[in-house]
Design a protein around this motif. Structure first.
Motif, PDB file in Angstrom:
ATOM      1  N   ASN A  91       0.854  -1.184   0.000  1.00  0.00           N
ATOM      2  CA  ASN A  91       0.000   0.000   0.000  1.00  0.00           C
ATOM      3  C   ASN A  91       0.896   1.242   0.000  1.00  0.00           C
ATOM      4  N   PRO A  92       0.874   2.018  -1.060  1.00  0.00           N
ATOM      5  CA  PRO A  92       1.761   3.184  -1.149  1.00  0.00           C
ATOM      6  C   PRO A  92       1.420   4.284  -0.154  1.00  0.00           C
ATOM      7  N   ASP A  93       0.280   4.187   0.542  1.00  0.00           N
ATOM      8  CA  ASP A  93      -0.064   5.210   1.532  1.00  0.00           C
ATOM      9  C   ASP A  93       0.570   4.936   2.891  1.00  0.00           C
ATOM     10  N   ARG A  94       0.967   3.717   3.120  1.00  0.00           N
ATOM     11  CA  ARG A  94       1.495   3.344   4.431  1.00  0.00           C
ATOM     12  C   ARG A  94       2.850   4.001   4.683  1.00  0.00           C
ATOM     13  N   LYS A  95       3.050   4.352   5.932  1.00  0.00           N
ATOM     14  CA  LYS A  95       4.318   4.952   6.346  1.00  0.00           C
ATOM     15  C   LYS A  95       4.782   4.289   7.636  1.00  0.00           C
ATOM     16  N   PHE A  96       6.087   4.352   7.855  1.00  0.00           N
ATOM     17  CA  PHE A  96       6.672   3.762   9.059  1.00  0.00           C
ATOM     18  C   PHE A  96       7.924   4.547   9.404  1.00  0.00           C
ATOM     19  N   ILE A  97       8.200   4.671  10.708  1.00  0.00           N
ATOM     20  CA  ILE A  97       9.439   5.324  11.131  1.00  0.00           C
ATOM     21  C   ILE A  97      10.323   4.307  11.845  1.00  0.00           C
ATOM     22  N   TYR A  98      11.632   4.516  11.724  1.00  0.00           N
ATOM     23  CA  TYR A  98      12.563   3.643  12.444  1.00  0.00           C
ATOM     24  C   TYR A  98      13.654   4.487  13.077  1.00  0.00           C
ATOM     25  N   GLU A 110      22.325  -7.665   5.686  1.00  0.00           N
ATOM     26  CA  GLU A 110      21.878  -9.023   5.370  1.00  0.00           C
ATOM     27  C   GLU A 110      20.992  -9.074   4.132  1.00  0.00           C
ATOM     28  N   GLN A 111      20.587  -7.919   3.604  1.00  0.00           N
ATOM     29  CA  GLN A 111      19.597  -7.899   2.519  1.00  0.00           C
ATOM     30  C   GLN A 111      20.265  -8.043   1.154  1.00  0.00           C
ATOM     31  N   ASP A 112      19.496  -8.643   0.236  1.00  0.00           N
ATOM     32  CA  ASP A 112      20.003  -8.751  -1.125  1.00  0.00           C
ATOM     33  C   ASP A 112      19.823  -7.421  -1.853  1.00  0.00           C
ATOM     34  N   GLU A 113      20.351  -7.357  -3.048  1.00  0.00           N
ATOM     35  CA  GLU A 113      20.367  -6.094  -3.793  1.00  0.00           C
ATOM     36  C   GLU A 113      18.957  -5.611  -4.127  1.00  0.00           C
ATOM     37  N   ASP A 114      18.053  -6.530  -4.456  1.00  0.00           N
ATOM     38  CA  ASP A 114      16.682  -6.130  -4.797  1.00  0.00           C
ATOM     39  C   ASP A 114      15.976  -5.526  -3.586  1.00  0.00           C
ATOM     40  N   THR A 115      16.156  -6.151  -2.426  1.00  0.00           N
ATOM     41  CA  THR A 115      15.518  -5.621  -1.218  1.00  0.00           C
ATOM     42  C   THR A 115      16.072  -4.247  -0.875  1.00  0.00           C
ATOM     43  N   GLN A 116      17.383  -4.095  -0.976  1.00  0.00           N
ATOM     44  CA  GLN A 116      17.980  -2.792  -0.681  1.00  0.00           C
ATOM     45  C   GLN A 116      17.457  -1.722  -1.630  1.00  0.00           C
ATOM     46  N   LYS A 117      17.289  -2.071  -2.889  1.00  0.00           N
ATOM     47  CA  LYS A 117      16.770  -1.110  -3.864  1.00  0.00           C
ATOM     48  C   LYS A 117      15.342  -0.698  -3.497  1.00  0.00           C
ATOM     49  N   ARG A 118      14.529  -1.678  -3.110  1.00  0.00           N
ATOM     50  CA  ARG A 118      13.136  -1.393  -2.766  1.00  0.00           C
ATOM     51  C   ARG A 118      13.059  -0.512  -1.517  1.00  0.00           C
ATOM     52  N   VAL A 119      13.909  -0.801  -0.521  1.00  0.00           N
ATOM     53  CA  VAL A 119      13.905  -0.004   0.708  1.00  0.00           C
ATOM     54  C   VAL A 119      14.349   1.428   0.423  1.00  0.00           C
ATOM     55  N   LYS A 120      15.312   1.587  -0.452  1.00  0.00           N
ATOM     56  CA  LYS A 120      15.734   2.941  -0.815  1.00  0.00           C
ATOM     57  C   LYS A 120      14.590   3.717  -1.457  1.00  0.00           C
ATOM     58  N   GLU A 121      13.756   3.040  -2.216  1.00  0.00           N
ATOM     59  CA  GLU A 121      12.598   3.705  -2.811  1.00  0.00           C
ATOM     60  C   GLU A 121      11.622   4.158  -1.719  1.00  0.00           C
ATOM     61  N   TYR A 122      11.406   3.299  -0.708  1.00  0.00           N
ATOM     62  CA  TYR A 122      10.523   3.697   0.389  1.00  0.00           C
ATOM     63  C   TYR A 122      11.050   4.953   1.077  1.00  0.00           C
ATOM     64  N   VAL A 123      12.362   5.007   1.258  1.00  0.00           N
ATOM     65  CA  VAL A 123      12.970   6.165   1.919  1.00  0.00           C
ATOM     66  C   VAL A 123      12.790   7.415   1.053  1.00  0.00           C
ATOM     67  N   GLN A 124      13.046   7.285  -0.230  1.00  0.00           N
ATOM     68  CA  GLN A 124      12.927   8.430  -1.131  1.00  0.00           C
ATOM     69  C   GLN A 124      11.494   8.928  -1.213  1.00  0.00           C
ATOM     70  N   GLN A 125      10.544   8.014  -1.095  1.00  0.00           N
ATOM     71  CA  GLN A 125       9.132   8.391  -1.172  1.00  0.00           C
ATOM     72  C   GLN A 125       8.590   8.913   0.154  1.00  0.00           C
ATOM     73  N   GLY A 126       9.386   8.896   1.196  1.00  0.00           N
ATOM     74  CA  GLY A 126       8.943   9.361   2.496  1.00  0.00           C
ATOM     75  C   GLY A 126       8.069   8.369   3.227  1.00  0.00           C
ATOM     76  N   ARG A 127       8.029   7.134   2.783  1.00  0.00           N
ATOM     77  CA  ARG A 127       7.199   6.116   3.423  1.00  0.00           C
ATOM     78  C   ARG A 127       7.951   5.392   4.527  1.00  0.00           C
ATOM     79  N   LEU A 128       9.263   5.366   4.452  1.00  0.00           N
ATOM     80  CA  LEU A 128      10.111   4.894   5.549  1.00  0.00           C
ATOM     81  C   LEU A 128      10.976   6.076   5.948  1.00  0.00           C
ATOM     82  N   GLU A 129      10.778   6.550   7.172  1.00  0.00           N
ATOM     83  CA  GLU A 129      11.525   7.721   7.625  1.00  0.00           C
ATOM     84  C   GLU A 129      12.363   7.351   8.841  1.00  0.00           C
ATOM     85  N   PHE A 130      13.634   7.744   8.813  1.00  0.00           N
ATOM     86  CA  PHE A 130      14.519   7.532   9.949  1.00  0.00           C
ATOM     87  C   PHE A 130      14.411   8.731  10.881  1.00  0.00           C
TER      88      PHE A 130
END
Length: 1020
Positions: A91-98, A110-130
């Motif tokens: 869901n592109p509306d969901r957000k999470f902070i860590y 521990e993550q593979d390249e595809d997972t790291q790429k996907r997580v970077k997209e979440y960060v860029q989209q503001g859906r995963l915020e540190f």
């Protein structure tokens, strides 16, 4: 429902099920409408999906990450991150902070390249915020500012280099009270806001009533507006509203919206949620509120949370009374800023914290006092390690990274705070110990390289990490040895090492062959006892003396000294100086016969060029201090007492424990009310009075030649298990200073905070615990002032602990605790630490006491605080040649500085940037450690030229770029939110200065300012 209609529904459901495929449908975005954001004219409810992952508490960090030892606590951080990332994908509306970068960086690797790429997209989209972005969410009471800056920098640099992000929000939702210095540090790290969860229950009641839960907090009176930050208190601490915890361990009802089934509860859940939102909103000033949707180690099955939050957003918005959406603290803060309000203003701190009338969380200021001391010395050793590593180059064989991370982890609010389980405390100490071993290798190799004239090092240096208990294999087994003393601060100092030696006579020489004054004394009995516990009786007896001498060193450099045993033609000891020993009431006699057998004696004095220390001949205790230079005196007594701990009463079961300090009465009990054992040792290097208060409390009071302060080295433990309540041991200095109920404590090693007995500056205190409610954290110093007679009594400590002034002219510090009940705040075990013999922990610490005029006290105290926090590093090697031969083949003195730093400037940081483009990138921090208007000479601005700071024969600076405090963005690019507040306008010129950027690499430091630079250097 009639029977007929019930049958009809059942048939319909059966028919529907009969036609279903057993194959699961493809995962896709849910059907619920979860899009949204703040709306005008509505109550905007910001849902912040978060987890709080302690980096050690009931389990150690590795167990928390992997999900081990779940019989203690079912927590699995790696699965939190695994399942959250899976749910963000749906869901592109969901957000999470860590928050905790220790865990995230480990998961990331521990993550593979595809997972790291996907997580970077979440960060860029503001859906995963540190948020926050440090290695840990650190404690604020027991932490020193140096280690705090280090651990935040380590986390921020990881985020910058991995994701290109710079956290905007401080997020300390779980620490137990909040410090002015953290407000200041976070502002200097370019944070726009600072949210926290715990404040005193009386303070919170007042703030809720007055709609004052959010404010502008000025952390530093010296730094002014540069230290201001928007601060907010979370309504529910860091938990969801009651009934809306959707984690698998919560037990709250999910939202059941399948109308084909029974127990549909949408209307009920929406009504309850809206009611909770409206209740919270009446205590806040804007039409925006923030709900913390998560808690400790939650989201290990993130599907439960996000599916329910999707439904909640959908149905609440359909109801229309409030507007709810996925959000983050940054989005929430921007909404508050857009309201354009004038906010209240705060300049004091949030200590002490209490969550009930008899539950003051002031015990943890001292809990695990040995670990607190270990943390402080390890952090200091880390600075020396990083400096020498930067000068000599990074090595893959041994480097500072392990110790850097271990010390960072220990800053966690259940680490250095002392509030973890015992096995976790052992794990923290193990991590640091392993890192220390790495840094010992770094320092030994660096000094070996720097001391050798040409080619690789041939001198094998070793360390003596157990000198605090007078154990050093080199000095105990080598008649002749070389000592290299490295000074990590930027100005000269004199250090007085104390080495255990087997013989009674030694000579010490400098690089020119000149004799250095030294003194050999018999080893105190309590030190012999500790050595025997650690080494065994026979090995401990191999060294019965201590060799003491003064060794001057230049700033950011080292000096070399040589120790030779001296003997006559027949091998007998030939002492250059024999210390005079006067056994007034010897330790052995005191222990064997008891104090009551001693006859009265004349007063005893120790005196040097600056100070006179007088001890009462009848009691053996401190009697008075005199400052000869300032011509002031004070009647000062010192003794050791203990509070009986509370185990809870019939009407209130609150016990004293790892978190909470609660004595069962205000009175203290003396360790010994009778005269104490006293031995006096006199010599030209130092004098000391050895005091024996009991068989578990001893002390040595020392006065060194030329010093302005008096050293008090205490050894306490094992605390007897002779009463069921437990004991909380204090040392108390009582003087004739008329202090008027006012005293001062430092904030994390920096600015002093005024404290007034039974008083809080921003709310009326109802005094329910007159002792515990007046305790405050003391990280490096505490003092009280007699303004009428212009006298200040200051005590400097070597670690963090709790302290107070409960009567005029009095200062007390809690130096050890042993408790036998848990305080019911989660740790689940009493604070009953055991030592080597399993009978209780023995601790040794040092305090420094100064009597000076109020005007001159900063000059006496501030440099000493820097030196105590940054002790020298010493490396030893056997001396197999004569001194002249060694000097001819080695560099015996060295400094990286072109000239010493000014006496009010501290070299705070000098380290390689591991994430820089090359190993020639260095992080430099310079600190002005005086406050505004504190001293007529040293409180002014200081200008330095970075291009001429270092010795050109060692390194040259080719460029310098200024960064913010955590070194994750250039100062020229920092743009923080500006807020309107209720404070009176101040000197705008000073504010403007801190916003300016100096041209070139000539820099000016104002009082209390820390400036951070990334240097490009060339090593010579």
């Amino acid at each position: 429902m009639t029977l007929r209609s019930a049958v009809f529904v059942a048939v319909c459901i059966f028919a529907a099920l009969a036609t279903c495929s057993l194959a699961l449908p493809a995962r896709s975005a849910p059907k619920y409408n979860t899009s949204g954001g703040p709306m005008a004219g509505k109550l905007n409810v910001h849902l912040v999906a978060h987890t709080h992952d302690d980096v050690g508490w009931l389990k150690n960090p590795d167990q928390y990450y992997a999900g081990l030892n779940n019989s203690i606590q079912d927590a699995k951080v790696q699965f939190v991150l695994d399942t959250v990332m899976q749910e963000l994908e749906l869901n592109p509306d969901r957000k999470f902070i860590y928050v905790e970068i220790y865990f995230f960086s480990r998961w990331w690797q521990e993550q593979d390249e595809d997972t790291q790429k996907r997580v970077k997209e979440y960060v860029q989209q503001g859906r995963l915020e540190f948020i926050n972005g440090g290695i840990v969410m650190s404690d604020e009471a027991a932490t020193h500012y140096v280690a705090t800056i280090d651990q935040m920098t380590l986390g921020h640099r990881f985020l910058l280099n991995t994701f290109g992000v710079k956290p905007r929000i401080g997020w300390h939702i779980d620490p137990f009270g909040h410090s002015n210095e953290f407000a200041s540090l976070f502002a200097q790290m370019s944070f726009d806001g600072f949210f926290f969860g715990r404040i005193d229950y009386q303070d919170k009641d007042r703030r809720l009533k007055d709609k004052d839960m959010e404010m502008i907090w000025r952390g530093s009176s010296s730094l002014g507006a540069a230290s201001e930050i928007f601060a907010g208190v979370n309504y529910n601490g860091y938990n969801p509203p009651d009934g809306f915890c959707f984690d698998q361990y919560c037990g709250d009802d999910s939202i059941q919206d399948d109308f084909r089934l029974e127990d549909v509860n949408v209307e009920e859940r929406v009504n309850d949620f809206v009611a909770a939102c409206l209740d919270q909103a009446q205590h806040y000033r804007t039409n925006n509120i923030q709900l913390t949707m998560g808690s400790d180690f939650q989201y290990s099955n993130a599907r439960l949370w996000f599916k329910n939050l999707d439904k909640l957003i959908h149905y609440v918005n359909a109801d229309g009374r409030v507007n709810v959406f996925y959000s983050t603290p940054s989005i929430y803060l921007d909404s508050l800023h857009a309201a354009n309000l004038t906010w209240s203003y705060k300049t004091d701190d949030f200590f002490p914290y209490a969550d009930g009338p008899h539950a003051y969380w002031t015990g943890y200021f001292t809990s695990r006092i040995a670990l607190k001391g270990f943390e402080r010395t390890s952090s200091a050793f880390l600075q020396s390690c990083k400096q020498l590593e930067a000068v000599r180059g990074h090595s893959n064989l041994a480097n500072s990274e392990q110790l850097n991370l271990a010390v960072a982890v220990l800053q966690h609010h259940d680490g250095v705070s002392g509030t973890s389980k015992q096995h976790v405390a052992y794990d923290y100490a193990r991590r640091v110990s392993e890192g220390l071993s790495e840094c010992e290798t770094v320092i030994n190799r660096a000094l070996g390289d720097l001391t050798f004239v040409s080619g690789p090092s041939v001198t094998e240096f070793v360390q003596c990490p157990l000198l605090n208990v007078s154990i050093c294999a080199m000095s105990e087994t080598s008649a002749n040895f070389t000592l290299v003393v490295y000074n990590p601060v930027g100005f000269a100092r004199a250090h007085l090492p104390r080495f255990p030696v087997p013989f009674g006579s030694y000579a010490v020489y400098d690089e020119k062959g000149l004799v250095i004054p030294s003194q050999v004394v018999s080893m105190p009995f309590e030190t012999q006892r500790l050595r025997a516990e650690i080494l065994g009786e026979e090995a401990a007896a191999a060294a019965n003396y201590l060799l003491v001498f003064a060794v001057p060193t230049t700033g950011f450099g080292f000096a070399t000294y040589f120790v030779n045993r001296t003997s006559g033609p027949n091998g007998e000891d030939v002492a250059l100086e024999t210390a005079a020993v006067e056994k007034i009431r010897s330790a052995e006699e005191f222990i064997d016969t008891g104090a009551e057998s001693f006859a009265p004696k004349a007063d005893v004095t120790m005196e040097n060029q600056n100070v006179i220390v007088t001890f009462d001949g009848n009691t053996g205790r401190l009697k008075s201090l005199t400052n000869k230079i300032s011509q002031i005196s004070s009647a000062v007594t010192q003794d050791f007492f203990y509070y009986n701990s509370s185990w809870g009463t019939s009407d209130d079961e609150q016990a004293s424990g790892a978190y909470i300090f609660r004595p069962n009465r205000t009175a203290v009990f003396p360790v010994n009310a009778a005269p104490i054992g006293v031995t006096v040792v006199r010599g030209s290097v130092f004098q000391e009075v050895r005091q024996v208060f009991s068989n578990w409390v001893t002390q040595i009071v020392r006065l060194y030649d030329g010093d302005n302060d008096v050293e008090f080295e205490y050894t306490i433990g094992p605390i007897p298990y002779d009463i069921p309540e437990g004991k909380e041991v204090i040392t108390r200095f009582s003087s004739d200073l008329a202090s008027g109920g006012t005293f001062y404590t430092d904030a994390n090693g920096r600015e002093m905070q005024r404290r007034d007995l039974n008083y809080r500056p921003t709310w009326k205190l109802n005094v329910t615990e007159p002792v515990a409610g007046n305790y405050y954290p003391v990280n490096s110093r505490i003092h009280t002032i007699d303004k009428t007679n212009n006298r200040q009594l200051s005590i400097l400590t070597d670690r963090s602990m709790g302290g107070s002034s409960l009567a005029d002219g009095q200062l007390e510090l809690m130096v050890h605790r042993r408790l036998f009940y848990d305080d019911s705040r989660g740790v689940g075990e009493p604070l009953n630490e055991t030592g080597l013999l399993g009978t209780g922990l023995v601790i040794r610490g040092i305090m420094y006491v100064t009597l000076e005029t109020a005007a001159l006290s900063p000059r006496a105290v501030h440099p000493s605080a820097v030196l105590i926090a940054h002790p020298v590093a010493m490396a030893l090697a056997p001396l197999s040649t004569d001194v002249a031969t060694y000097v001819a083949n080695h560099v015996t003195s060295w400094t990286a500085l072109d000239s010493p730093l000014p006496p009010n400037i501290h070299l705070l940081t000098f380290e390689i940037l591991p994430y820089g483009p090359s190993h020639l990138e260095v992080l430099l921090r310079l600190e002005h450690f005086y406050e505004v208007n504190e001293d007529t000479k040293y409180s002014g601005p200081v200008t330095l030229d970075l291009s001429t700071l270092f010795d050109p024969s060692v390194l040259t600076v080719t460029s310098a770029v200024e960064y913010n405090l955590s070194a994750n963005q250039r100062s020229s690019q920092v743009s923080r939110l500006q807020w309107s507040h209720t404070a009176v306008a101040e000197n705008k010129a000073q504010e403007a200065f801190f916003k300016s950027i100096d041209a070139g690499i000539s820099v000016t430091l104002q009082p209390m300012q820390i400036r951070t630079f990334q240097l490009s250097i060339t090593r010579v």
